[in-house]
Design a protein around this motif. Structure first.
Motif, PDB file in Angstrom:
ATOM      1  N   LEU A 120      -8.783 -22.106 -12.096  1.00 34.99           N
ATOM      2  CA  LEU A 120      -8.906 -20.667 -12.311  1.00 34.99           C
ATOM      3  C   LEU A 120      -9.199 -20.345 -13.772  1.00 34.99           C
ATOM      4  CD1 LEU A 120      -6.071 -19.244 -10.024  1.00 34.99           C
ATOM      5  CD2 LEU A 120      -8.536 -19.200  -9.635  1.00 34.99           C
ATOM      6  N   MET A 121      -8.725 -21.204 -14.693  1.00 31.79           N
ATOM      7  CA  MET A 121      -9.066 -21.011 -16.104  1.00 31.79           C
ATOM      8  C   MET A 121     -10.567 -21.175 -16.317  1.00 31.79           C
ATOM      9  SD  MET A 121      -6.063 -22.959 -18.255  1.00 31.79           S
ATOM     10  CE  MET A 121      -4.411 -22.265 -18.433  1.00 31.79           C
ATOM     11  N   ALA A 122     -11.150 -22.124 -15.598  1.00 23.04           N
ATOM     12  CA  ALA A 122     -12.598 -22.318 -15.699  1.00 23.04           C
ATOM     13  C   ALA A 122     -13.339 -21.119 -15.118  1.00 23.04           C
ATOM     14  CB  ALA A 122     -13.004 -23.601 -14.977  1.00 23.04           C
ATOM     15  N   LYS A 123     -12.772 -20.537 -14.078  1.00 21.45           N
ATOM     16  CA  LYS A 123     -13.393 -19.387 -13.413  1.00 21.45           C
ATOM     17  C   LYS A 123     -13.219 -18.116 -14.237  1.00 21.45           C
ATOM     18  CE  LYS A 123     -13.404 -17.072  -8.878  1.00 21.45           C
ATOM     19  NZ  LYS A 123     -12.768 -17.068  -7.523  1.00 21.45           N
ATOM     20  N   TYR A 124     -12.033 -17.988 -14.866  1.00 25.12           N
ATOM     21  CA  TYR A 124     -11.729 -16.817 -15.694  1.00 25.12           C
ATOM     22  C   TYR A 124     -11.349 -17.301 -17.091  1.00 25.12           C
ATOM     23  CZ  TYR A 124     -11.181 -14.863 -11.000  1.00 25.12           C
ATOM     24  OH  TYR A 124     -11.380 -14.501  -9.694  1.00 25.12           O
ATOM     25  N   PRO A 125     -12.340 -17.524 -17.968  1.00 26.03           N
ATOM     26  CA  PRO A 125     -12.073 -18.079 -19.312  1.00 26.03           C
ATOM     27  C   PRO A 125     -11.071 -17.265 -20.126  1.00 26.03           C
ATOM     28  CG  PRO A 125     -14.426 -18.116 -18.820  1.00 26.03           C
ATOM     29  CD  PRO A 125     -13.780 -17.320 -17.734  1.00 26.03           C
ATOM     30  N   SER A 126     -10.921 -15.981 -19.805  1.00 28.85           N
ATOM     31  CA  SER A 126      -9.988 -15.152 -20.577  1.00 28.85           C
ATOM     32  C   SER A 126      -8.569 -15.704 -20.496  1.00 28.85           C
ATOM     33  CB  SER A 126      -9.997 -13.703 -20.070  1.00 28.85           C
ATOM     34  OG  SER A 126      -9.539 -13.625 -18.733  1.00 28.85           O
ATOM     35  N   ARG A 148      -5.584 -11.397  -9.900  1.00 28.76           N
ATOM     36  CA  ARG A 148      -4.177 -11.792 -10.005  1.00 28.76           C
ATOM     37  C   ARG A 148      -3.651 -12.341  -8.688  1.00 28.76           C
ATOM     38  NH1 ARG A 148      -3.534  -7.155 -13.414  1.00 28.76           N
ATOM     39  NH2 ARG A 148      -2.675  -5.941 -11.684  1.00 28.76           N
ATOM     40  N   MET A 149      -4.170 -11.806  -7.581  1.00 26.17           N
ATOM     41  CA  MET A 149      -3.747 -12.328  -6.284  1.00 26.17           C
ATOM     42  C   MET A 149      -4.165 -13.784  -6.106  1.00 26.17           C
ATOM     43  SD  MET A 149      -1.841 -10.222  -4.691  1.00 26.17           S
ATOM     44  CE  MET A 149      -1.166  -9.900  -6.324  1.00 26.17           C
ATOM     45  N   GLU A 150      -5.254 -14.174  -6.766  1.00 25.93           N
ATOM     46  CA  GLU A 150      -5.648 -15.590  -6.733  1.00 25.93           C
ATOM     47  C   GLU A 150      -4.609 -16.447  -7.449  1.00 25.93           C
ATOM     48  OE1 GLU A 150      -9.777 -16.876  -7.202  1.00 25.93           O
ATOM     49  OE2 GLU A 150     -10.310 -14.777  -7.572  1.00 25.93           O
ATOM     50  N   LYS A 173      -6.376 -16.764 -23.788  1.00 27.58           N
ATOM     51  CA  LYS A 173      -5.073 -16.147 -24.070  1.00 27.58           C
ATOM     52  C   LYS A 173      -3.983 -17.198 -24.170  1.00 27.58           C
ATOM     53  CE  LYS A 173      -5.873 -11.415 -22.722  1.00 27.58           C
ATOM     54  NZ  LYS A 173      -5.281 -10.204 -22.132  1.00 27.58           N
ATOM     55  N   VAL A 174      -4.089 -18.274 -23.395  1.00 27.43           N
ATOM     56  CA  VAL A 174      -3.145 -19.373 -23.531  1.00 27.43           C
ATOM     57  C   VAL A 174      -3.251 -19.963 -24.932  1.00 27.43           C
ATOM     58  CG1 VAL A 174      -2.564 -21.722 -22.795  1.00 27.43           C
ATOM     59  CG2 VAL A 174      -3.002 -19.966 -21.092  1.00 27.43           C
ATOM     60  N   ILE A 183      -1.142 -13.426 -20.519  1.00 26.56           N
ATOM     61  CA  ILE A 183      -2.360 -14.209 -20.283  1.00 26.56           C
ATOM     62  C   ILE A 183      -3.075 -13.778 -19.006  1.00 26.56           C
ATOM     63  CG2 ILE A 183      -1.606 -16.226 -21.576  1.00 26.56           C
ATOM     64  CD1 ILE A 183      -0.875 -17.558 -18.930  1.00 26.56           C
ATOM     65  N   PHE A 184      -2.378 -13.044 -18.122  1.00 27.26           N
ATOM     66  CA  PHE A 184      -3.009 -12.570 -16.889  1.00 27.26           C
ATOM     67  C   PHE A 184      -3.292 -11.070 -16.920  1.00 27.26           C
ATOM     68  CE2 PHE A 184      -0.153 -16.071 -15.109  1.00 27.26           C
ATOM     69  CZ  PHE A 184      -1.141 -17.033 -15.225  1.00 27.26           C
ATOM     70  N   ALA A 185      -2.971 -10.419 -18.042  1.00 20.96           N
ATOM     71  CA  ALA A 185      -3.030  -8.959 -18.101  1.00 20.96           C
ATOM     72  C   ALA A 185      -4.441  -8.404 -17.907  1.00 20.96           C
ATOM     73  CB  ALA A 185      -2.460  -8.473 -19.432  1.00 20.96           C
ATOM     74  N   SER A 186      -5.448  -9.154 -18.335  1.00 23.16           N
ATOM     75  CA  SER A 186      -6.810  -8.631 -18.266  1.00 23.16           C
ATOM     76  C   SER A 186      -7.454  -8.821 -16.894  1.00 23.16           C
ATOM     77  CB  SER A 186      -7.685  -9.311 -19.331  1.00 23.16           C
ATOM     78  OG  SER A 186      -7.801 -10.699 -19.064  1.00 23.16           O
ATOM     79  N   LEU A 187      -6.774  -9.507 -15.987  1.00 21.15           N
ATOM     80  CA  LEU A 187      -7.340  -9.761 -14.661  1.00 21.15           C
ATOM     81  C   LEU A 187      -7.182  -8.544 -13.762  1.00 21.15           C
ATOM     82  CD1 LEU A 187      -6.003 -13.374 -13.975  1.00 21.15           C
ATOM     83  CD2 LEU A 187      -8.185 -12.710 -14.977  1.00 21.15           C
ATOM     84  N   SER A 188      -8.110  -8.392 -12.823  1.00 17.55           N
ATOM     85  CA  SER A 188      -7.985  -7.328 -11.836  1.00 17.55           C
ATOM     86  C   SER A 188      -6.896  -7.703 -10.835  1.00 17.55           C
ATOM     87  CB  SER A 188      -9.310  -7.154 -11.089  1.00 17.55           C
ATOM     88  OG  SER A 188      -9.571  -8.308 -10.293  1.00 17.55           O
TER      89      SER A 188
END
Length: 229
Positions: free
Chosen positions: A121-127, A28-30, A131-132, A19-24
């Protein structure tokens, strides 16, 4: 519980979770900033049904099992949890207490993410949210298939299917769970599973070696059994 510092210095639970794979890396540090790590010894409960939810647990190292108990105290194993998998996610979307139990099967490290901040963070990064939901849909499909299999398939057919699934195309199976847990997943008693495995061995389809090793000797016959009406 302490900050998830291992996440910053080595391949971490955060980086291994789909679920975090697509993040930079910066994104991810966030996630790392809202995570802490917690260690569990073999046999220790990660959480129990009835505990307050609102937390996402990501298994970093080790193994755990997710199960429920019926009114008579009988255990129903729902699934085993391995590195990179997450649990507790339903409580992120509901104010109800947790409904499952999770037990560490060996020394295990969990990354624990604060639910309220994770939802931000889900609201900030809908991806992440998508994925969840995708993973939850897959789990629901597997659960429905398991219910159908237990309801409609014979013991022999269930065991054959399980052996084929566990073998992953290989000849040798090394069980990463007790036969009691496997039997629970298949909706039967351990005694029934043991009898059926012994019968399959007598028929020359498998070879039991010790308590956890099973050799597939006749895959085609097992496949026929698993597909039989």
């Amino acid at each position: 519980m302490h900050s998830c510092h291992h996440c910053e210095n080595q391949p971490s639970c955060i980086e291994h979770v789909p679920i975090f794979a697509s993040l930079s890396r910066e994104e991810r540090m966030e996630i790392v900033e809202i995570a802490s790590s917690r260690n569990f010894e073999k046999g220790e409960m990660v959480y129990r049904a009835g505990d307050e939810g609102g937390t996402l647990f990501v298994l970093h190292t080790g193994r755990a099992k997710l199960f429920r108990l019926n009114t008579s105290g009988k255990e129903q194993v729902l699934r085993l949890i391995g590195p990179g998998e997450f649990i507790g996610e339903l409580s992120l979307f509901s104010s109800l207490p947790l409904t499952d139990n999770v037990l560490a099967l060996e020394s295990t490290t969990m990354c624990v993410l604060q639910g309220g901040r994770l939802k931000g963070l889900m609201a900030k990064y809908p991806s992440i949210a998508f994925k969840v939901m995708d993973e939850l849909s897959r789990r629901l499909e597997k659960a429905e298939y398991r219910i159908e299999d237990i309801s409609l398939s014979s013991v022999t057919k269930r065991v054959a299917r399980a052996l084929l699934e566990l073998s992953e195309g290989k000849q040798e199976i090394l069980l990463h769970m007790t036969k009691g847990d496997l039997a629970s997943q298949l909706g039967m008693t351990q005694e029934t599973l043991s009898r059926k495995l012994a019968a399959l061995q007598e028929e020359g389809l498998i070879l039991l070696k010790g308590y956890r090793k099973i050799i597939i000797k006749d895959r085609s016959e097992l496949e026929e059994i698993s597909l039989a009406e």
